[in-house]
Design a protein around this motif. Structure first.
Motif, PDB file in Angstrom:
ATOM      1  N   HIS A 274       0.816  -1.212   0.000  1.00  0.00           N
ATOM      2  CA  HIS A 274       0.000   0.000   0.000  1.00  0.00           C
ATOM      3  C   HIS A 274       0.855   1.270   0.000  1.00  0.00           C
ATOM      4  N   LEU A 275       1.970   1.232   0.713  1.00  0.00           N
ATOM      5  CA  LEU A 275       2.835   2.411   0.757  1.00  0.00           C
ATOM      6  C   LEU A 275       3.532   2.633  -0.581  1.00  0.00           C
ATOM      7  N   TRP A 276       3.980   1.555  -1.212  1.00  0.00           N
ATOM      8  CA  TRP A 276       4.622   1.701  -2.530  1.00  0.00           C
ATOM      9  C   TRP A 276       3.619   2.233  -3.546  1.00  0.00           C
ATOM     10  N   HIS A 277       2.416   1.691  -3.513  1.00  0.00           N
ATOM     11  CA  HIS A 277       1.370   2.151  -4.427  1.00  0.00           C
ATOM     12  C   HIS A 277       1.058   3.626  -4.180  1.00  0.00           C
ATOM     13  N   GLN A 278       0.994   4.027  -2.920  1.00  0.00           N
ATOM     14  CA  GLN A 278       0.730   5.425  -2.583  1.00  0.00           C
ATOM     15  C   GLN A 278       1.785   6.348  -3.178  1.00  0.00           C
ATOM     16  N   ASP A 279       3.043   5.956  -3.096  1.00  0.00           N
ATOM     17  CA  ASP A 279       4.123   6.783  -3.645  1.00  0.00           C
ATOM     18  C   ASP A 279       4.065   6.840  -5.166  1.00  0.00           C
ATOM     19  N   GLN A 280       3.695   5.732  -5.788  1.00  0.00           N
ATOM     20  CA  GLN A 280       3.594   5.727  -7.244  1.00  0.00           C
ATOM     21  C   GLN A 280       2.486   6.678  -7.712  1.00  0.00           C
ATOM     22  N   VAL A 281       1.376   6.689  -7.003  1.00  0.00           N
ATOM     23  CA  VAL A 281       0.280   7.612  -7.337  1.00  0.00           C
ATOM     24  C   VAL A 281       0.720   9.056  -7.121  1.00  0.00           C
ATOM     25  N   ALA A 282       1.373   9.306  -5.968  1.00  0.00           N
ATOM     26  CA  ALA A 282       1.801  10.664  -5.640  1.00  0.00           C
ATOM     27  C   ALA A 282       2.820  11.197  -6.637  1.00  0.00           C
ATOM     28  N   ALA A 283       3.626  10.305  -7.205  1.00  0.00           N
ATOM     29  CA  ALA A 283       4.636  10.716  -8.178  1.00  0.00           C
ATOM     30  C   ALA A 283       4.084  10.824  -9.590  1.00  0.00           C
ATOM     31  N   GLY A 284       2.814  10.442  -9.778  1.00  0.00           N
ATOM     32  CA  GLY A 284       2.222  10.509 -11.107  1.00  0.00           C
ATOM     33  C   GLY A 284       2.601   9.355 -12.007  1.00  0.00           C
ATOM     34  N   LEU A 285       3.175   8.297 -11.435  1.00  0.00           N
ATOM     35  CA  LEU A 285       3.595   7.153 -12.241  1.00  0.00           C
ATOM     36  C   LEU A 285       2.440   6.224 -12.574  1.00  0.00           C
ATOM     37  N   ILE A 286       1.398   6.243 -11.747  1.00  0.00           N
ATOM     38  CA  ILE A 286       0.174   5.487 -12.018  1.00  0.00           C
ATOM     39  C   ILE A 286      -1.002   6.389 -11.673  1.00  0.00           C
ATOM     40  N   PRO A 287      -2.163   6.182 -12.294  1.00  0.00           N
ATOM     41  CA  PRO A 287      -3.309   7.053 -12.027  1.00  0.00           C
ATOM     42  C   PRO A 287      -3.856   6.863 -10.618  1.00  0.00           C
ATOM     43  N   GLY A 288      -4.349   7.976 -10.052  1.00  0.00           N
ATOM     44  CA  GLY A 288      -4.969   7.935  -8.738  1.00  0.00           C
ATOM     45  C   GLY A 288      -6.459   7.713  -8.834  1.00  0.00           C
ATOM     46  N   PRO A 289      -7.157   7.745  -7.683  1.00  0.00           N
ATOM     47  CA  PRO A 289      -8.603   7.499  -7.660  1.00  0.00           C
ATOM     48  C   PRO A 289      -9.400   8.426  -8.562  1.00  0.00           C
ATOM     49  N   GLN A 290      -9.049   9.737  -8.566  1.00  0.00           N
ATOM     50  CA  GLN A 290      -9.818  10.687  -9.375  1.00  0.00           C
ATOM     51  C   GLN A 290      -9.632  10.414 -10.865  1.00  0.00           C
TER      52      GLN A 290
END
Length: 299
Positions: A274-290
């Motif tokens: 979950h933490l790795w996924h959170q960082d990937q979203v925050a960095a723009g490497l994968i799409p977030g919820p919105q």
């Protein structure tokens, strides 16, 4: 950077330039995001290889946090030493453990760190920090990451007595672990209040719920239907952990480090995932919820 962007990934002796990426602030998801922010998180095992620690390669990396089958204890400035041929990047995270007094916060952290679990409950005095290292392999890239989890545990009495304690525990926190006990119904009923009070102003921070004393499930005050209803309402990961003493080595006294890691691997992998996924979203490497939301709900 914490949960607001991708952190520094510290390789042993070298800082890889590939991680010098641009990061951006995530938009807040609104008041309801306390539970909903986790809705787009990956399925278990989709980010981290679940049983990799049991493979020959995984055991080689685990040897860096073991000594003669005993868990190594790391101080704030210490870290595992790996041979050059198996060097790995390190990702560090701060995790605040929250829950009512007596639910097993200190016991959980001790179990994760490979320490003796207290037999008698004693209120934690002030703030206690514990460092836990955990190697894991990423599904997408086949790369190995050494996760450095810094657990913050604080007694309920200290939180109530001193106003500065909770802000200090929450500052730059990357994840919240909310604990309840299967033998204490009130600790389960208190979860919504805990989530609101502790993490209400941190919508994009990882939140996980852990039920302790699962080995006493026959005497549980929290039936499965209530757990199902909670998961549906809050959309948060919910894990379970036993509170029985750890297995011993042949001398009958020393904790078996490898067996202890096997007992808590699902929690350490879950946190890392979950933490790795959170960082990937925050960095723009994968799409977030919105970005994943249907078009009719975005506008």
């Amino acid at each position: 950077m914490g949960s607001q962007g991708i952190r520094h990934y510290e390789q042993h002796k070298v800082f890889p330039p590939i991680y010098q990426v641009r990061y951006f602030s995530l938009q807040l998801l609104g008041v309801d995001c306390l539970g909903r922010a986790m809705a787009q998180l990956p399925a278990p095992g989709s980010v981290i290889v679940p049983d990799w620690h049991e493979s020959a390669e995984g055991k080689e990396y685990l040897s860096s946090i073991l000594r003669k089958n005993r868990r190594r204890v790391f101080g704030l400035l210490e870290r595992p030493v790996l041979p050059p041929q198996v060097a790995a990047d390190t990702a560090g995270y701060k995790i605040f453990v929250s829950g009512k007094s007596g639910v097993g916060k200190t016991a959980l952290v001790a179990k994760l760190a490979g320490l003796e679990v207290p037999v008698i409950h004693h209120e934690t005095v002030g703030i206690q920090t514990t460092i836990v290292y955990w190697p894991a392999k990423l599904q997408a890239s086949d790369r190995v990451i050494i996760f450095r989890f810094e657990f913050w545990d604080c007694g309920e009495a200290a939180l109530k007595k001193f106003d500065h304690i909770l802000p200090a525990c929450k500052e730059k926190t990357d994840a919240f672990l909310f604990l309840f006990s299967f033998t204490d119904r009130s600790s389960f009923d208190d979860l919504p209040a805990q989530l609101s009070r502790v993490a209400g102003d941190a919508p994009n921070t990882v939140k996980m719920v852990i039920g302790s004393k699962f080995d006493q499930y026959m005497h549980t005050d929290v039936p499965e239907r209530d757990l199902t209803a909670f998961r549906q309402a809050w959309e948060l990961p919910l894990l379970r952990v036993k509170s029985v003493p750890g297995r011993r080595l042949a001398d009958g006294r020393t904790l078996d480090g490898r067996a202890g890691l096997a007992d808590v691997a699902h929690i350490l992998n879950g946190l890392g995932e979950h933490l790795w996924h959170q960082d990937q979203v925050a960095a723009g490497l994968i799409p977030g919820p919105q970005e994943n939301a249907p078009e009719e709900e975005q506008g």
